[in-house]
Write an enzyme that holds these catalytic residues in place. Structure first.
Site, PDB file in Angstrom:
ATOM      1  N   HIS A 269       0.509  -1.425   0.335  1.00  0.00           N
ATOM      2  CA  HIS A 269       0.245   0.192   0.323  1.00  0.00           C
ATOM      3  C   HIS A 269       0.913   1.278   0.129  1.00  0.00           C
ATOM      4  O   HIS A 269       0.915   2.102  -1.324  1.00  0.00           O
ATOM      5  CB  HIS A 269      -0.672  -0.231   1.477  1.00  0.00           C
ATOM      6  CG  HIS A 269      -1.911  -1.273   0.712  1.00  0.00           C
ATOM      7  ND1 HIS A 269      -2.451  -1.750  -0.231  1.00  0.00           N
ATOM      8  CD2 HIS A 269      -2.539  -1.810   2.233  1.00  0.00           C
ATOM      9  CE1 HIS A 269      -3.364  -2.871   0.488  1.00  0.00           C
ATOM     10  NE2 HIS A 269      -2.668  -2.791   1.828  1.00  0.00           N
ATOM     11  N   ASP A 320      -5.213  -8.206  -3.709  1.00  0.00           N
ATOM     12  CA  ASP A 320      -4.985  -8.067  -1.684  1.00  0.00           C
ATOM     13  C   ASP A 320      -6.063  -8.834  -1.837  1.00  0.00           C
ATOM     14  O   ASP A 320      -6.288  -9.837  -1.422  1.00  0.00           O
ATOM     15  CB  ASP A 320      -5.370  -6.885  -1.877  1.00  0.00           C
ATOM     16  CG  ASP A 320      -5.011  -5.412  -0.606  1.00  0.00           C
ATOM     17  OD1 ASP A 320      -5.157  -7.454   0.514  1.00  0.00           O
ATOM     18  OD2 ASP A 320      -4.884  -5.323   0.108  1.00  0.00           O
TER      19      ASP A 320
HETATM   20 ZN    ZN Z   1      -3.691  -7.191   2.748  1.00  0.00          ZN
END
Ligand code: ZN
Length: 454
Positions: A269, A320
């Site tokens: 991220h 993800d």
């Molecule tokens: Zn993750």
């Protein structure tokens, strides 16, 4: 030795016509010959590009796609989504995890991801006790990789605390928890499991600065002194605030100052960074693991892309939460979020005249290969024979040549262009469908229907 011959291919030297790729029994590329090649190669209609690495995946979350799209009593956030996720995973058996992972991997291959980095944190039984084989769940991930043919970098997750300040885990987290000593045992067993899977690689994944202590993180990085290290960092503003309160620094700043971040590291991220953090992360040689569709789904925020690219930062992409598994859509979402932020066009490119589709695709290839420590990212000898073949006759490609093919893939036609996918030399997707889709989808439907009823 197998050989495939393509109408056109993207090679490290650029686009070439009539390219033959010879592949050894180890699934690696032995030779690439533009402008012809030896007789006997299997002709594959279409345009060949390298398969993409998916650098960040929690496979089991695929099974809850659609479960958290209803407004709750006090408004919703990442943190309320996480509660739904904890309730969902509390019921999963090893069989369920294998079935869900296999279906997620089928979908990944069909959209052009040929290798997955599984950030694997669902280790124990619903009471938080290790299974008789501590690597039971890791074995299920490896089995799903084997059944589908997707390449694997397994990243067993170190998760000890429920939040900053070494907080005790909450009931939703008990299936993840290991102190360092048991994590070392889990890693040994996982290494054995991965060793039985050709081409698979292992790394470590300290979950985040809220789930491990500073001492533990230093210890783990020292014990596992080689191989990839992945960590979630600065996904949410609350996480940044909590980190400031607990450690006196922002998450990325703390990691840069305290951990000697380098090319082994992948910061997942890295959404909330100051310009200074962004430039320092770029200079460190680490990879930012961007997950644009999930970050949009969870309302995380927008990555500091312009500054990062201007300082030669490396990035890859990951699916993800697997809310939607779609490689071209991840790249499109990344660029579009940057356009909306900057109120500009063609942001994730470094130079005038550069194709944005080419820039996004080749950067995601290189960043993903580095982060997952896999020989891939270009059609070149020694690399995995991971090849995505695009339908050259698709109407959206009419008149397209060179890098415009990648612009059409990312911004226009999307996954509909992908006809054939070869992973480690094996043709796993033909006519857009995985060879085992039917049986794997059947099993997935049974599992998810049962979970929805219970
Ligand atoms: Zn993750």
């Amino acid at each position: 030795m197998r050989a495939f011959r393509f109408k056109r291919a993207l090679l490290p030297t650029g686009w070439s016509d009539d390219v033959t790729v010879e592949i050894g029994d180890d699934g690696l590329i032995a030779r690439v010959t533009p402008g012809g090649g030896p007789d006997g190669a299997e002709r594959v209609a279409g345009i060949a590009i390298p398969g993409l690495p998916n650098l960040h995946c929690h496979a089991f979350q695929k099974g809850m796609a659609g479960l958290a799209e209803r407004r709750g009593p006090g408004g919703d956030s990442f943190w309320t989504w996480r509660e739904v996720m904890y309730r969902f995973l509390s019921r999963l058996t090893p069989d369920d995890v294998e079935a869900i992972a296999a279906y997620a991997y089928v979908e990944m291959l069909e959209v052009g991801f040929t290798l997955v980095g599984e950030f694997h944190y669902l280790h124990h039984d619903p009471q938080g006790r290790p299974y008789a084989d501590i690597g039971e769940m890791a074995g299920r991930i490896a089995a799903a990789s084997r059944a589908t043919g997707i390449g694997l970098t397994l990243l067993p997750c170190l998760y000890t605390y429920g939040g900053f300040g070494n907080a005790a885990p909450n009931p939703g987290q008990i299936r993840f928890i290991n102190a360092t000593d048991r994590f070392v045992t889990l890693m040994s067993r996982s290494r054995e499991i991965v060793g039985q899977l050709p081409g698979a690689v292992i790394g470590i994944a300290p979950h985040s600065l809220r789930a491990v202590s500073a001492e533990q993180l230093r210890e783990a990085a020292a014990i596992f002194a080689t191989g990839p290290v992945h960590i979630h960092a600065a996904e949410q503003t609350k996480e940044v605030d909590d980190c400031m309160a607990a450690l006196g620094a922002r998450p990325v700043q703390w990691l840069l100052d305290e951990m000697g971040i380098d090319q082994r590291w992948c910061l997942i991220h890295a959404t909330h960074m100051t310009d200074d953090e962004t430039a320092r992360l770029a200079r460190s040689g680490a990879v930012a693991g961007l997950c644009p569709l999930t970050e949009g789904s969870l309302g995380d925020g927008i990555f500091n892309g312009e500054t990062y690219l201007a300082t030669q930062g490396r990035f890859g992409i990951g699916t993800d939460s697997n809310i939607q598994i779609d490689a071209p859509a991840e790249l499109r979402q990344l660029e579009y979020s940057q356009r909306l932020k900057a109120r500009a066009r063609n942001v994730m490119t470094a130079s005038e005249g550069e194709s944005t589709g080419r820039s996004l695709y080749t950067r995601a290839l290189a960043g993903g290969a580095q982060a997952l420590a896999q020989p891939m990212g270009a059609l070149a000898p020694g690399n995995r024979a991971d090849i995505v073949v695009l339908d050259a006759d698709h109407p959206d490609l009419a008149g397209a040549s060179g890098d415009m093919v990648l612009d059409v893939l990312v911004f226009s036609a999307g996954r509909g262009l992908i006809r054939t996918v070869i992973a480690a030399g094996q043709c796993v997707v033909s006519d857009g469908r995985h060879r085992a889709r039917e049986e794997i989808a059947k099993r997935y439907r049974e599992v998810v229907s049962r979970l929805a009823r219970s």
